[in-house]
Design a protein around this motif. Structure first.
Motif: not given
Lengths: 241, 100, 971
Positions: C42-48, C59-61, C283-285, C371-373
């Motif tokens: 997912l990270a390779a595809n920019g999905r965090w 939201p967490r990644g 710090n959780d973004l 926006r939307g964190h």
């Protein structure tokens, strides 16, 4: 001797504890000791031999065996021609191919050889009497125990799935005995190779025979294990060590 | 999984064994007081330190004695029951006890 | 978007670019490579954004990329809470997020974040505990909002099994320390198992940077891994998690669908350390991650973690991260150095030489987001004041990646499991091992070594020590052990609350700085209390990243040293573990009699009886009652046979056999004639009935004794235990499985037996009731017992088990003309109740004595001793409080009382019913019940409280109910 194709386990009063399972697996039977023993499972001799070298189990339950138990058991058995090892949990090969498994200071089990003559167990039974054998009492191991054999290079890995004792060849030499749970039921495991192929006798509660056979079949599946008949074991045993 | 060293079978997983309680001396059942008997059958000593315990290897139906430190759970040593119990125990005259 | 963030080789150690894999996340299709985890693909595809947080639905990644955090939990169709940064992608795998309302990207429940300040720690305890039933109302709403993932109740577990493993030395952790330890131990001749959680060995060598040039780590990894692979003494369990360390070096290791239980002589924990995050607002973004997570993305998966990065550093590793990022094409906006001045080690020097902007003595005020964190967009930093608080003029730096390299904590669960201890070391600002249990050794960064040479030496040292401990000759230690030099690894960086909060200490539980402080102010100032009250460390990541920060905050808030706050103990399992792993194949031993298949063929309904299967009755389930009636009638009028193989047999043989019998059982056996059977009743030393059966004397020195179904193992064990002390000259053998048995019962049983047994005189005089004989039945050598449990003429025929089926067949055949039918346990229970026979365990309980159970006739009080004699005597003198009696109901049409219905006098409970049935034979209800001693005389009446509280009246009647003169069984 009856034609092999006509031998049916249920035609004889003494029956293996899992003859139905063997029949369902396609076994052919031969008569040993007045009972039907699976001789093969319909494959070629070469196939079954190859299986036995890799991973196989066989049912020897109809073969003769007898136990001597009590404070005078070892002395009495020795006096009646059984060679018994000097330490507990070791098995000793007899001149006729039988095995004398010393389970304790007070107990020995004599297993017939694969020839199945039954001579030594039978002799013990007839020579023994309660009045004449001080401190030695016979144990009906034939009724009490199923008798299977597991053979092949993969058998230690198979056992490692169901038995907590390290049965690998380097750690569990020929003649070694472990009395321990196998798939949660208490068993006697004896290492007794056949012509250089590692092999283990397995004796356990006869009422749990079908359960135990199922556990072994489940555990050996990943190694391509299959049941073989006594023919394959005899062929292995006939080869020089 | 703890290991227990069976005098007959060597080191084995403790799941192969059954615990049999502390080795205690039975008071003379025909001479002791009711209270002494009740203490024997119902009470635990709960000693902190090395005690003698009965253990049974189920696969070989073999009773033996283990000395265990109840504080550290260390099994100090194990040996056959015969080391402690050497003589035939009698409860009455042989004529009343039959057989012999 | 087609893997826009993918880096070219040599980045991507674990992925196979020749094997593309397509899968979906939240319904959208993504491409990755074999070897990718869900998170890396997912990270390779920019999905965090991978998940929503537990409480505020933020939201967490990616946080660790090591399976150590709870931010990456995702849902698979059959499985919730899958670690996205550990789980490999598979073709067409359908992954979704969890814990959201609406969609992962637009979670309606994220509004909860706005209410955060109204939901302080302990909120649930306080808000809902009054009025008394308020929580019941709120619970439904709370439960609907909380919980992670969905359990698919229709999902079938895969084939999971277990295996034992054996070795001299088990090494957990396949990094530089673990591989060195394994090689050293194996060189000493030890059989070694090396367990590593990753698909490839290497540990930190695979992704981290140890000095200015990374070439050494790569070469070392390849070299050590090749040596390990080539060494015959080492077995590698890769992709395997050592879930615990139990007594005597017992390691459960989960790998794939198998749980290994490895027994080692010695264990080396080379489990490494875990990076710790900094505490600042937001710090959780997504986009804020551990420095090592960025390195793992780059090195292991070939994923560029961002385009413009700020590194927050409190150690030299941060400079290595900056070098790696720059190599991967990421712009380094700044290195925010929490320490007063830049690092001085080789990596720091190289980074400074590269011209990176370093802001020493700076701290993070907050991270800023779109926006939307959903992703970090920048960071606000400021110089630190004298207290270490960022108070100077704020600078905002735009970035899409924040890497935190602010310290380590030893990954020490196995050390805790084994009984070792850790304590906070103020000098290194880290927890350090203070003691290790016997047979456990630690090496590498878990042991406070971070310099690569020190790590390797530490590994070799531990490997040698473990081999020596396992009893092998490992030779002398030739090299000096490096000191712990963790001073540059962790830094007690200051932590301050932000007025706006969201400065997370524990991501799993959404706990902020102020929450920890509040908990301590409310008095929960010991870590054990703090943990339970605030739930810090209780989420999926089990405090791996929150424990150190929490104790430091608590220490600061209460003005005490860190060690005064205490440490938590980590307990098994180390990582997520499935129940199917614990269950394995669930082998459930089941004992079958030799006639088992005959019962099935005859249509029996089988029931479980202890370890055995027994026929309950013969016929369809719907025909239960008629089948039982038919079987009962057949026994009473003609003949029936029941499989009694489950009754157990003990052989008691030797010169002291009679003395032994007299001691073990309550009755007298010394004068029991050979060829006769006698009832046996066993009590324990407290005088409680524990078993019964019959003893057959076949020889002066030989008794054959039966025991109850399932009771024999205990009886046998007890007998051997007593004789281990008594030393009587007697042998006891458990012959239960050796013998099977058939009870042939009914007025025509003699006629049936005569057809198949010719060498025993079966005449009433030649073979009387309670006689025992040896002879041949159907040409099978048998023991024949003329005993009666059901109250009719009957024979119990015991045969060697391997002849059981033939015996059964022969008896059925012989009885064909006499109406012989098999009967099951249910009919037998009815028949024996009519005859008034008790069943130990049904009509007795855990305290019933012979006198209470009406078995005083079977107690020989004049013997010098039997087990339980003294207690029986004491009770005899003290008097009994209840007595088992036979009863019938006054109203013959009253409902049949059931087992455990109470015998009452008003509100007083006097006893209970133990067995009852409606007897067709006798035309009335018959049963057994405990009543007060004063009610035990025949004719006494008593009340039974049955279903629904109704009272029915019972009357004591003499036993047996059926055939009181015993003429039928003695005919």
């Amino acid at each position: 001797m009856a034609d092999a194709s006509t031998i049916r386990p249920a035609d004889r009063p003494r029956r293996s504890y899992l003859y139905r399972v063997l029949e369902a697996g396609g076994a052919n039977f031969m008569e040993i000791n007045g009972a039907a023993v699976a001789s093969d499972f319909g494959g070629t001799a070469g196939d079954e031999l190859a299986t036995a070298r890799g991973m196989a189990i066989a049912d020897l339950s109809p073969l003769s065996r007898i136990g001597c138990k009590g404070s005078g058991a070892l002395d009495w058995a020795r006096a009646h021609g059984v060679t018994i090892g000097g330490s507990n949990n070791t098995a000793h090969l007899q001149p006729g191919g039988e095995l004398a498994a010393r389970l304790a200071d007070t107990e020995v089990v004599v297993l017939d050889g694969l020839k199945g003559t039954g001579a030594l167990p039978h002799r013990i039974e007839t020579e023994w009497s309660l009045d004449g054998a001080d401190g030695c009492y016979l144990v009906n191991r034939q009724g009490a125990n199923f008798w299977f054999m597991a053979t092949g290079a993969h058998a230690p890995e198979m056992f490692a799935k169901i038995c907590a004792v390290d049965l690998r060849q380097a750690k569990f030499p020929a003649g070694a005995i472990a009395q321990t749970p196998v798939a949660r039921t208490n068993c006697i495991v004896i290492r007794a190779d056949l012509g250089g192929v590692p092999a283990w006798h397995l004796l356990g509660d006869s009422a749990s025979a079908e359960y135990q056979w199922g556990c072994l079949a489940d555990a050996m599946g990943e190694f391509g294990g299959r049941p073989v008949g006594i023919d394959a074991l005899r062929r292995l045993g006939a080869r020089p060590e | 999984m703890k290991i227990l060293n069976c005098p007959l079978n060597g080191p084995r997983n403790i799941s192969e064994f059954v615990y049999g309680g502390e080795v205690t001396e039975m008071p003379d059942p025909n001479a002791c007081s009711d209270a002494e008997w009740a203490d024997y059958v119902l009470m635990e000593n709960n000693t902190a330190g090395v005690i003698r315990e009965w253990w049974y290897h189920a696969a070989t139906a073999y009773w033996f004695v283990a000395e265990r430190n109840t504080v550290t759970d260390e099994v100090v040593r194990t040996y056959p029951a015969g080391a402690l119990f050497k003589e035939r125990v009698a409860f009455g005259p042989p004529t009343e006890e039959g057989g012999r | 978007m087609a893997q826009d963030n993918r880096l070219p080789p040599p980045h991507g150690l674990l992925i196979d670019r020749d094997k593309p894999v397509s899968f979906t996340f939240e319904g959208r299709r993504y491409e990755g490579f074999a070897g990718d985890t869900i998170a890396s693909a997912l990270a390779a595809n920019g999905r965090w954004v991978l998940s929503r947080s537990f409480k505020y639905h933020r939201p967490r990644g990616v946080l660790t990329m090591a399976g150590q955090d709870g931010n990456s939990l995702v849902q698979l169709p059959g499985e919730p809470n899958v670690l996205a940064d550990r789980e490999p992608i598979a073709p067409d795998m359908a992954v979704t997020g969890q814990n959201y309302r609406g969609s992962l990207d637009r979670d309606r429940a994220s509004v909860l974040g706005w209410f955060g300040k109204f939901m302080p720690v302990g909120f649930y305890y306080k808000a809902f505990y009054k009025p008394g039933n308020a929580f019941k109302f709120w619970e439904r709403i709370i439960r609907a909002m909380t919980g992670l993932g969905r359990v698919d109740l229709t999902a079938r577990p895969g084939y999971c099994d277990k295996a034992y493993g054996f070795c001299d030395v088990a090494v957990v952790g396949g990094g530089p320390a673990g591989m060195s330890a394994a090689l050293q131990a194996a060189e000493a001749g030890a059989e070694v198992i090396l367990v590593d959680e990753n698909p490839a060995l290497g540990g930190s060598l695979a992704y981290a940077r140890f000095d200015g040039d990374r070439g050494r780590a790569d070469a070392l990894r390849a070299d050590l891994a090749a040596q390990v692979a080539a060494h015959p003494g080492i077995t590698v369990y890769a992709d395997a998690v050592a879930q615990a360390l139990f007594a005597d070096n017992w390691l459960p290791v989960a790998r794939g669908n198998r749980m290994y239980r490895i027994r080692a002589r010695a264990v080396v924990a080379a489990t490494g350390s875990m990076e710790q995050h900094a505490v600042f607002r937001n710090n959780d973004l997504p986009g804020v991650m551990m420095g090592s997570a960025a390195q793992r993305l780059i090195r292991l998966y070939g994923v560029k973690p961002g385009s413009r990065a700020v590194v927050v550093a409190a150690n030299d590793d941060g400079y290595g991260v900056a070098l790696d990022l720059a190599e991967a094409g990421v712009d380094i906006a700044a290195i925010v150095e929490l320490r007063g001045k830049p690092g001085t080690g080789p990596m720091a020097s190289a980074a400074v030489a590269s011209g990176f902007r370093v802001l020493p003595g700076h701290g993070v005020k907050e991270a800023r987001a779109s926006r939307g964190h959903r992703h970090v967009t920048g960071i606000a930093v400021a110089p630190l004041d004298g207290d270490g608080k960022p108070t100077g003029p704020e600078e905002r730096i735009a970035c899409d990646l924040v890497c935190m390299s602010t310290g380590h904590a030893p990954n020490a669960p196995l050390i805790y499991h084994g009984g070792g201890a850790l304590a906070y070391d103020g000098e290194t600002a880290m927890f350090a091992i203070k003691s290790l249990p016997d047979h456990l050794f630690a090496a590498g960064s878990v042991n406070g070594r971070f310099n690569l040479d020190a790590v390797l030496a530490d590994g070799r040292h531990a490997g040698r020590a473990a081999a020596r401990d396992a009893g092998l000759d490992a030779g002398a230690d030739s090299e000096a052990l490096a000191d712990r030099e963790a001073a540059n690894q962790s830094h007690a960086f200051p932590m301050f609350p932000h007025p706006g909060g969201k400065d997370f200490v524990d991501f799993d539980e959404d706990l902020q700085y102020a929450d920890i402080v509040h908990a301590t102010l409310e008095g929960y100032d010991d870590i054990q209390l703090l943990k339970r009250y605030s739930t810090v460390g209780m989420g999926p990541s089990q405090g791996r990243h929150s424990a150190v920060a929490a104790v430091r905050i608590a220490a600061k808030a209460t003005g005490r040293p860190v060690n005064a706050v205490g440490t938590t103990t980590t307990r098994p399992p180390v990582g997520p573990l499935k129940f199917s792993h614990l269950a394995g194949r669930a082998f459930e031993p089941v004992r079958r009699t030799p006639m088992h298949h005959r019962h099935l063929e005859a249509g029996a309904q089988m029931m479980v009886a202890g370890p055995w299967m027994r026929p309950a009755w013969y016929g369809a389930p719907a025909e239960r009652d008629t089948a039982i009636r038919r079987e009962v009638r057949s026994v009473r009028e003609n003949v029936g046979l029941i499989d009694v193989s489950t009754l157990s047999g003990l052989e008691i043989r030797g010169p002291d056999a009679a003395a032994f019998m007299d001691r073990m059982y309550t009755f007298a056996y010394r004068k029991q004639p050979v060829g006769r059977a006698r009832y046996v009743l066993m009590t324990d030393e407290t005088g409680v009935v524990i078993d019964d059966g019959v003893a057959c004397r076949f020889h002066d020195r030989h008794y054959y004794v039966t025991a109850t179904t399932g009771g024999v193992d205990g009886v046998y064990r007890t007998m051997l235990w007593h004789n281990a002390q008594w030393r009587l000259d007697v042998d006891v053998t458990n012959a239960t499985a050796a013998w099977c048995g058939v009870n042939l019962a009914g007025p025509k049983s003699r006629a049936v037996l005569q057809r198949v047994c010719r060498d025993i005189d079966l005449s009433p005089g030649g073979f009387p009731y309670m006689g025992v004989r040896m002879g041949r039945v159907a040409d099978i050598p048998c023991r024949v017992l003329r005993v009666g449990f059901v109250g009719e003429l009957g024979y119990e025929i015991h045969a060697p088990a391997d002849h059981g089926e033939a015996l059964w067949d022969a008896l059925l055949e012989a009885g064909r003309d006499f109406g012989n039918v098999p009967f099951g346990v249910e009919a037998q229970r009815l028949l024996r109740l009519e005859k008034g026979h008790i069943i130990v365990g049904q009509d007795t309980d855990g305290v019933a004595t012979p006198h209470e159970a009406g078995l005083d006739w079977a107690v020989a009080g004049t013997k010098p001793y039997y087990v339980g004699k003294r207690a029986t005597l004491i009770q005899k003198q003290a008097g009994i409080t209840r007595r088992l009696v036979g009863f019938t109901t006054i109203d013959p049409n009253a409902p049949v009382p059931e087992e455990c219905h109470l015998v009452v006098r008003g509100a007083e409970i006097l006893g209970r019913v133990t067995s009852a049935c409606r007897s067709e034979t006798l035309g009335k209800v018959v049963g057994l019940a405990y009543v007060a001693p004063g009610q035990a005389e025949p004719g006494s009446r008593f009340d039974i409280k049955i279903q629904g509280g109704r009272i029915i009246e019972g009357e004591v009647v003499p036993l047996p109910f059926y055939d009181p003169g015993n003429r039928r069984q003695e005919m």
